[in-house]
Structure formats: structure tokens, C-alpha cells
Design a protein around this motif. Structure first.
Motif, PDB file in Angstrom:
ATOM      1  N   ARG A   1      30.452  29.321  16.364  1.00 35.44           N
ATOM      2  CA  ARG A   1      30.325  30.504  17.224  1.00 35.44           C
ATOM      3  C   ARG A   1      31.050  30.287  18.547  1.00 35.44           C
ATOM      4  N   ARG A   2      30.886  29.085  19.104  1.00 34.24           N
ATOM      5  CA  ARG A   2      31.553  28.770  20.371  1.00 34.24           C
ATOM      6  C   ARG A   2      33.070  28.800  20.206  1.00 34.24           C
ATOM      7  N   SER A   3      33.567  28.357  19.045  1.00 37.39           N
ATOM      8  CA  SER A   3      35.005  28.357  18.793  1.00 37.39           C
ATOM      9  C   SER A   3      35.569  29.775  18.812  1.00 37.39           C
ATOM     10  N   VAL A   4      34.870  30.714  18.128  1.00 37.38           N
ATOM     11  CA  VAL A   4      35.353  32.098  18.092  1.00 37.38           C
ATOM     12  C   VAL A   4      35.283  32.728  19.483  1.00 37.38           C
ATOM     13  N   LEU A   5      34.198  32.486  20.219  1.00 40.13           N
ATOM     14  CA  LEU A   5      34.078  33.048  21.558  1.00 40.13           C
ATOM     15  C   LEU A   5      35.111  32.461  22.511  1.00 40.13           C
ATOM     16  N   THR A   6      35.461  31.198  22.296  1.00 38.16           N
ATOM     17  CA  THR A   6      36.513  30.591  23.115  1.00 38.16           C
ATOM     18  C   THR A   6      37.842  31.283  22.877  1.00 38.16           C
ATOM     19  N   GLU A   7      38.131  31.603  21.615  1.00 38.97           N
ATOM     20  CA  GLU A   7      39.345  32.357  21.317  1.00 38.97           C
ATOM     21  C   GLU A   7      39.325  33.710  22.033  1.00 38.97           C
ATOM     22  N   ALA A   8      38.160  34.362  22.028  1.00 36.87           N
ATOM     23  CA  ALA A   8      38.048  35.663  22.696  1.00 36.87           C
ATOM     24  C   ALA A   8      38.270  35.529  24.202  1.00 36.87           C
ATOM     25  N   LEU A   9      37.710  34.481  24.788  1.00 35.35           N
ATOM     26  CA  LEU A   9      37.889  34.285  26.226  1.00 35.35           C
ATOM     27  C   LEU A   9      39.336  33.964  26.565  1.00 35.35           C
TER      28      LEU A   9
END
Length: 855
Positions: free
Chosen positions: A311-319
Motif C-alpha cells: 500500500r505504501r508503495s502505491v501511495l508513494t507512486e501517487a505522491l
């Protein structure tokens, strides 16, 4: 995990570019509006601070919109001598400055601005704080001489020696330009005409004994606040308004703030639409990317990554996407602000691009918006990514459609839809405008969210109907395109939602504007009985010479005068209402047909009487015969008797609360220098209106600001004013469509990647390139039309409810612009074709063997 995240982001940067563009647009509008408003505020703060006197004495104005009547608030010029004797005064000057003048050249062409900025005639004084300096010619001496500001002279091609006519309240007078004055500070956009102080009062105010204010300079060592106290003790503070330089600058900035708020809110409206539509685009993009990376995410889970890390990986991409979009959006916002500054210069407000203000709050807001919207939009897809099982890595194909079943959407959509429908029903049945408007806003929000949530549930039934003719028209290609649109309802619904938002907005506002136009047309037909209406183009009052010119025109019969004035009325229930009232001259019933609940025009226009809207009177306990305290500009007070109650549906109330009007004799007693704002003109017996009109226009040639209109012209004027609002809605729609097109392009492009093997197999068994492009175009068209159907259906419901709110204000006609709606549906199909061009071209150029071997 960080390395894997960065590699994934860089690997999909092309797919994320379109989503980044939505972030860029929204951030650009936010940043641009903040930069522009900060720049204008800072510029005018410096202007006001550098030009305001230490203390200014002005007539007390208790009512807003005091210029509505055309009267000028004055004080005795002799007050200057009393002020000069106060302690701490170094110098005092009687100022004469009038904003309601019109200046024309020898060809009867307006010299002042026509874009809303004022034309100011003022006395010429040279002080260290003057906003202008004499750069050519000489100062005006005596009557008949004037200076003109350089910007106006250049724009209107006025030179020293030219003659101008100044139309002021006391009358018109001619002047010769003897000098040019250049702004030493920012030009606020006004045209300035300077007269000799010895004659300014007589020419502009009708008497040399009058002034519009007293400016006071402090002696050395005396603060502005101390000087204000000294002057106040000398002349008293009950009659006059005393302000220090800071207070004067603050007051001027507050009046400017209204103008800035309009621009800021319009731009923030664009930003809001871009954000709302961009959220759908980003959600859809990340959902599809995650569906296509199911095996990759499953492999990460199998190698030991837990759900939180995924989840953190996908949100990092979004950020990262938000960071890039915010940075580029901030740069675009600077460019947008620069464009607005240049646009304001075209309208006469000269701002310097070199003085652009980039405060710390602008980058903070830009990054907060950009990062916030991408984080929020990617959160649900990130949760879905975290739910991918490690066993997904062993699957032969990527698993699409990961997420909760549509049953939860059905329940949530139904609950929100029922609540929204209840709010809109309450709006349609409400009897108070404020209550109806509140319920309308709540209903719009709830039904919009309900449609977005339940959109995937509507995909299959609606698209089956919309694409029913595809198999017959396009054969197997049409059948496949319809099935592709039905394959993933969640994706199709999210893609169409972006277009739906913009079309729902334009559908609702189109119904509201068409209903307003139809209502005004009906009211004009029912109430306006005059052959012609004479009024200023910008609805400001005009001088008595206009009335004299009209009355002296051959063939003119009845002329009925109308004036406006601000008033404050104390009502029996204790409320004090500030509003505008209308004053009519004799003959009202011959030119305006008013409907009365009680009484008639003779009762309303009798000396010491007034008329009031029956609904307003009922709400505040007013009856015929009630005696109401009324306050006029300048602090003049009296009591007027309610002589008649009118039906607001057919009165000329101009939207002001109360619908008050009375006779010119009543107004003349309390606002003696008020000016006419409208003349109702009837042709004399034996004269045709068609023959009278050119005579009136010739008689009014010296007054280019005054226009002659008949009923048809008046309707076109109203339609044009309504169209301004509609053009803004169309601009918002255009922005929404641009982003929606990006969403459709993004969806189709990612869908083509997802279906690479399938496309290769179709090509291998004989599907031609042209047929493949047609299949993708048809899929895009049906998705776009699906969004249009949902949006317009929702917009029609909103529009009908908006009309019910308008009906409470007397606009009772309901009109549905079927032509506009049909054009929007056709346009949506065109949007679908355009959005599919690049994805279809890319799909048709795939290598067949490579596509079949794709994993």
C-alpha cells in the motif's frame, strides 16, 4: 521496496502523464488566482498608502450604494478653514472629486473607459503624494481648461488643444485640454480629468461652496491618529467621517476586494472542476495499473512484502505523481497569473509583471492541492493493491477487476440517491428562497455522489440500449465494441463519470438560464407598455440634459421618469432592511403594467406614500396603512405610509428586497439632486414608433453612453446578461471535457495494453487494422455517450429544481433547451471519437506475433 517503487514509477511514467496533466491544470488555477490577487492587492496597497492624506474628512455615508441615485455626497467647502485651525494641522485642502461624469470628444465619442472603470473629474492639486505629475502643457487656469491623464489621452488619441465635453450633474460644459498628466504609480484603470480648483466645485457640484472632502496633512511630530483626534474635536465626529491614511487605504482596498473576489472565485471554480474531474481520472488510472500489475504485486507479496509495504508503495507512486504535477502546475500558475496581468492591462488596469508577488502561501497551497488530490484519489486503489494475494503471482494472466463487489455500491448509491431525491423534492416544494437554495445545494451534492457511486450498476442496462444498433450497423466489430464497454462496469463507470460531472453542470445551468430568459420575456411582455426605454449602457444615472433632449424630440408624447435610491426601512418586526427603491413620475400606468394585491399606482405614488411587495410585507407584518421609518442617503429620515401592495411577479423590483417604490415628489424632498436612471417614452398620437426611434437617436448623439431600446432590444439585453453566466459555465464545461477526454484516452490506452494478447489474436484470425480502429472508436463513443446521458439526466433534474428556486423570486417560466441538449449528446459522440484516435492508432500498429506472445 523503495527501489521497486521508483522503478515502477519510471516504467509507467508515460501512462501517468495524462493523470499528471489533470493535477497540473488544477494546481495552475489555484496558484494563478492566488498570485494574481496577491499582486493586485500589494500593488494597490502601495498606491493607496502612497497617495492617501494623513487624515481625510468626508461626508458620513450610512447607506451602501449611495451613488445609485447619481447624487454626490458633499460637505461645505468652508469647513476647510475650521479644519486648518485644528492642532497639529500643517495644511488642509478642500477636495472636489466626482466619479459619475461622462467625457466625450468633438465627435461625440466617449473618452473614458467603457469596461466598468470610472471616469473621475477632480480638482488639480500638486502635492508630494499626488498619483500623477504634469508631463506636458500647463496646469488648468480658470473655466474651460483641463488636464487629461496620459493613458486615456493615448488610448483615445486626445492631444493638447483638443476640446472635450464633460457631462456632470449640474450640467454639461466644454473644456480645452491644456496639459497631460502621467501616473507616477499604478494606473487603476480610471480616466482622470483635472480642473482648476477655483472652478471645480461650481462645474462639478453646482456650487463653489461645496466640496467632496477635506484632506489634511499632519505637522511634523504629529501622528495620523493624533491628528484625527485633533480634527475630530474641532469639527465633531457625528456629521463627518474621519479616516487616517491607513484607514483610508484599508477602505479603498476593501472596495477593491469585491472585484478581486470575483476573479478569485471564478478561477477557484475552474480549479475545483479540474480537481473533481481529475480525481476520477487518477482513480481510474491507478486502478487499471494495479489490475495490470497483479502478478507483479503478487510476486512482491510472495517475496515477503506485507500489505502495508505494498500500500505504501502505491501511495508513494501517487505522491511522486503529485509532486511532479504540483511543481509543473505552480510554474503554469505563474504563467497564468502573468496572462491575467496582461489581460488587465488590456482593460486599462496597468499592472507591472516585474512586481508579481509570489507569497509563501502560494507554493504551500499548490503542493497541498496537488499532493492531497493524488493521495486521496490513489488511496482506494492502494488498498486494493494491498489485498492482492501472493498466489496471484502464479496465475497465467493478470486478474482484472480486483475490488469489492457492486452490491456495496448498490446499497450506498441507493441510500445517497434517496436522500438526494428527498432534498430536491423539499427544494421544489419549499416556500422560502433561502430554504429552497440550501436544499438544492444539498440535493445536488448527494445526487452527484449517488450517481458516481452507482454508475457501474447503470453501465450494463444503459450501454446495452445505447449500443443496441451497433451489431446491425457495424457487424461483429460493433458487437465486440459494445462487449468491451460492458466488460468492466467499474472502469466504464469511472471513465464516464469525469464527463458526467461537466455535462450535469451545463445541463442544469442551461435549463436555469433558459427559464430565466423565458421568465424575463414573459415579464417584459406583461409589464412593459412603453414604446422605448432610454437608459445608460451601464445602467448608471444620467444628467437632466438627456431628459430635456428626449422631451424636445419631435414626435415624443409621454415621458415617464424613473430614479433609483438606496434606502433603509425599519419594519414592524424590528428588522432594518437596506435596499434600493424606485421612484416614478406621473403616467406610470401608461408605460408599465403593474399588478396590485391592494391599492393602485395612485396610492403608491401619492406624496408621503410607498408601495411594497405583498410577500415581503406579509413576512414582516406590514399592511396597507402601516407607517414605516425610512432613511435616505445623507442621513435624511422620514416616515412613509404604505399605500399599495404589489405582486412581485410583475413588478419592476430589480431584484431588490421589498420591491419598494414611491413618487418622484417623495424622493425629491429627501434626495433633491438625484438623477434619472430610466426614461419611458411613448410616441405622440400620429407618430409611428419606427419613425420616432431615429429622431431619438439623433437627439441623443451628444450622449453616446445613453441607449434607446424597444421591447425586443430590452429582451436581448437581458438575454446577454444571462449569457455571461452561461459562458462561464460553458468554459467550466470545456475544462471538464478536456480532462474527461484525457481520462478516456488514458482508459483506452491502458485498456489496449491490458488487451494486447487479445488484440494480437483478433488480428491473427483476420481482423483488419481499420476494423480494429473502428472497434476502439465505437467503444469510446458508447462510453462518452453513456456519460452524457447520465450527466444530462442529472442536470435536467437539477435545472428543474433551480427553476423552482427562481420561481420564488418571480421567475415562474420553465424552459428546457432541447436543442442544446441534443447538441451536447452529439458533441459527446464526437468527444468519444477524438479521444479514441491515438489509442486506436497505437493498437492498429501492434506487431501481431509480439502481441500474441505478450504476457
Amino acid at each position: 521496496m523503495l527501489k521497486a517503487t521508483l522503478r515502477s514509477f519510471l516504467a509507467h511514467k508515460g501512462r501517468l502523464a495524462l493523470s499528471a496533466l489533470a493535477v497540473i491544470l488544477s494546481v495552475a488555477f489555484v496558484a494563478g488566482s492566488l498570485i494574481f490577487s496577491d499582486t493586485v492587492t500589494r500593488t494597490f496597497d502601495r498606491l493607496f498608502a502612497s497617495t492617501a492624506a494623513d487624515v481625510t474628512v468626508q461626508p458620513k455615508q450610512d447607506l451602501r450604494s449611495a451613488r445609485l441615485s447619481g447624487s454626490v455626497a458633499t460637505l461645505p467647502a468652508a469647513l476647510r478653514d475650521r479644519v486648518a485651525k485644528a492642532d497639529g494641522v500643517a495644511a488642509a485642502r478642500a477636495e472636489v472629486s466626482v466619479r459619475n461624469v461622462v467625457v466625450v470628444d468633438a465627435r461625440n465619442k466617449p473618452v473614458g473607459p467603457t469596461t466598468g472603470a470610472p471616469t473621475v473629474a477632480t480638482a488639480w492639486y500638486v502635492t508630494p503624494r499626488s498619483a500623477v505629475k504634469l508631463t506636458s502643457g500647463h496646469a488648468p487656469h480658470g473655466a474651460g481648461e483641463a488636464l487629461l491623464d496620459a493613458d486615456t489621452a493615448g488610448k483615445r488619441h486626445v492631444r493638447i488643444g483638443d476640446s472635450l465635453t464633460v457631462q456632470a450633474q449640474p450640467g454639461s460644459f466644454r473644456v480645452r485640454v491644456v496639459g497631460i498628466a502621467t501616473f507616477t504609480t499604478t494606473n487603476p484603470g480610471a480616466a482622470l480629468v483635472f480642473l482648476d480648483p477655483a472652478v471645480a466645485g461650481r462645474e462639478l457640484l453646482g456650487s463653489a461652496a461645496k466640496a467632496t472632502g477635506i484632506t489634511v496633512d499632519a505637522a511634523e511630530g504629529v501622528s495620523d491618529e493624533q491628528l484625527k483626534q485633533h480634527v475630530g474635536r474641532t469639527i465633531g465626529t457625528g456629521t463627518y467621517d474621519l479616516r487616517t491614511a491607513d484607514e483610508q487605504a484599508e477602505s479603498a482596498a476593501a472596495s477593491l476586494g469585491t472585484f478581486l473576489d470575483v476573479i478569485k472565485y471564478v478561477m477557484l471554480g475552474f480549479a475545483g472542476v479540474a480537481l473533481l474531474v481529475g480525481v476520477f481520472l487518477i482513480v481510474n488510472t491507478f486502478s487499471m495499473l494495479i489490475a495490470q500489475r497483479t502478478r507483479e504485486l503478487g510476486l512482491l507479496r510472495a517475496l515477503g512484502a506485507d500489505r502495508r509495504q505494498v500500500r505504501r508503495s502505491v501511495l508513494t507512486e501517487a505522491l511522486l505523481l503529485g509532486l511532479v504535477g504540483s511543481t509543473l502546475g505552480l510554474a503554469a500558475g505563474i504563467g497564468l497569473a502573468l496572462g491575467l496581468i496582461r489581460l488587465m492591462s488590456a482593460f486599462g488596469m496597468h499592472l507591472r509583471a516585474t512586481e508579481m508577488v509570489l507569497g509563501w502561501g502560494t507554493p504551500v497551497a499548490a503542493y497541498a492541492v496537488g499532493l492531497g488530490v493524488t493521495f486521496v484519489a490513489a488511496y482506494l486503489p492502494a488498498r486494493r493493491a494491498a489485498a492482492v494475494s501472493p498466489m496471484a503471482a502464479l496465475a497465467d494472466a493478470e486478474v482484472a477487476g480486483v475490488g469489492k463487489p457492486l452490491k456495496a455500491r448498490a446499497i450506498a448509491g441507493a441510500v445517497l440517491g434517496v436522500a438526494g431525491a428527498a432534498a430536491l423534492t423539499g427544494c421544489a416544494t419549499a416556500t422560502r428562497t433561502a430554504q429552497a437554495a440550501s436544499l438544492l445545494g444539498l440535493g445536488v451534492v448527494l445526487t452527484l455522489v449517488a450517481t458516481v457511486v452507482a454508475g457501474p450498476l447503470l453501465v450494463r442496462p444503459v450501454i446495452r440500449v445505447l449500443g443496441a444498433a451497433f451489431p446491425a450497423l457495424f457487424g461483429p466489430v460493433g458487437q465486440m465494441s459494445r462487449r468491451n464497454a460492458l466488460r468492466n462496469p467499474r472502469r466504464t463507470g469511472a471513465t464516464a463519470a469525469a464527463l458526467m460531472v461537466g455535462l450535469a453542470l451545463v445541463g442544469g445551468m442551461s435549463v436555469a438560464s433558459a427559464s430565466m430568459s423565458a421568465s424575463f420575456d414573459r415579464q417584459i411582455d406583461e409589464t412593459l407598455g412603453a414604446d422605448f426605454i432610454v437608459q445608460n449602457a451601464n445602467f448608471t444615472p444620467f444628467t437632466r440634459q438627456v431628459r430635456d433632449a428626449v422631451a424636445a424630440t419631435r414626435g415624443v408624447g409621454l415621458v415617464v421618469r424613473q430614479r433609483l435610491t438606496p434606502v433603509a426601512v425599519r419594519l414592524p418586526d424590528g428588522d432594518r432592511t437596506e435596499t434600493s427603491a424606485v421612484a416614478y413620475g406621473p403616467g406610470l400606468d401608461d408605460v408599465v403594467h403593474l399588478a396590485y394585491a391592494q391599492g393602485g399606482s395612485a396610492d403608491a405614488l401619492a406624496d408621503g406614500h410607498l408601495a411594497m411587495d405583498a410577500g415581503f410585507a406579509r413576512d414582516h407584518g406590514v399592511r396597507v396603512g402601516s407607517v414605516l421609518p425610512v432613511e435616505f442617503p445623507g442621513g435624511r429620515r422620514t416616515e412613509l405610509t404604505v399605500g399599495a401592495l404589489t405582486d412581485q411577479d410583475t413588478t419592476q423590483g430589480y431584484g431588490a428586497p421589498g420591491g419598494l417604490y414611491f413618487g418622484l415628489a417623495t424622493l425629491g424632498r429627501y434626495v433633491p439632486d438625484a438623477q434619472d436612471s430610466v426614461l419611458y417614452v411613448d410616441a405622440a398620437p400620429g407618430t409611428r414608433p419606427a419613425d420616432l426611434r431615429p429622431r431619438l437617436e439623433r437627439a441623443l448623439e451628444p450622449y453616446p453612453q445613453v441607449q434607446v431600446r424597444n421591447q425586443t432590444d430590452y429582451k436581448e439585453l437581458v438575454h446577454g446578461q444571462i449569457a455571461v453566466l452561461l459562458y462561464l459555465v460553458y468554459a467550466l464545461l470545456g475544462l471538464a471535457i478536456v480532462i474527461a477526454v484525457l481520462g478516456v484516452v488514458n482508459t483506452l490506452a491502458l485498456s489496449v495494453v491490458e488487451r494486447t494478447r487479445e488484440i494480437g489474436l483478433l488480428r491473427a484470425i483476420g481482423l483488419g487494422r481499420r476494423q480494429l480502429r473502428r472497434m476502439i472508436r465505437l467503444e469510446s463513443v458508447v462510453i462518452a455517450v453513456f456519460g452524457a446521458v447520465l450527466g444530462l439526466g442529472l442536470g435536467l433534474v437539477w435545472g428543474v429544481c433551480m427553476q423552482r428556486v427562481l420561481a420564488l423570486r418571480g421567475l415562474t417560466a420553465l424552459a428546457i433547451p432541447w436543442g442544446t441538449i441534443a447538441a451536447v449528446v452529439v458533441g459527446s459522440a464526437v468527444v468519444g471519437v477524438v479521444a479514441a484516435l491515438l489509442p486506436a492508432l497505437r493498437a492498429s500498429r501492434m506487431n501481431v506475433l509480439a502481441a500474441i506472445a505478450h504476457e
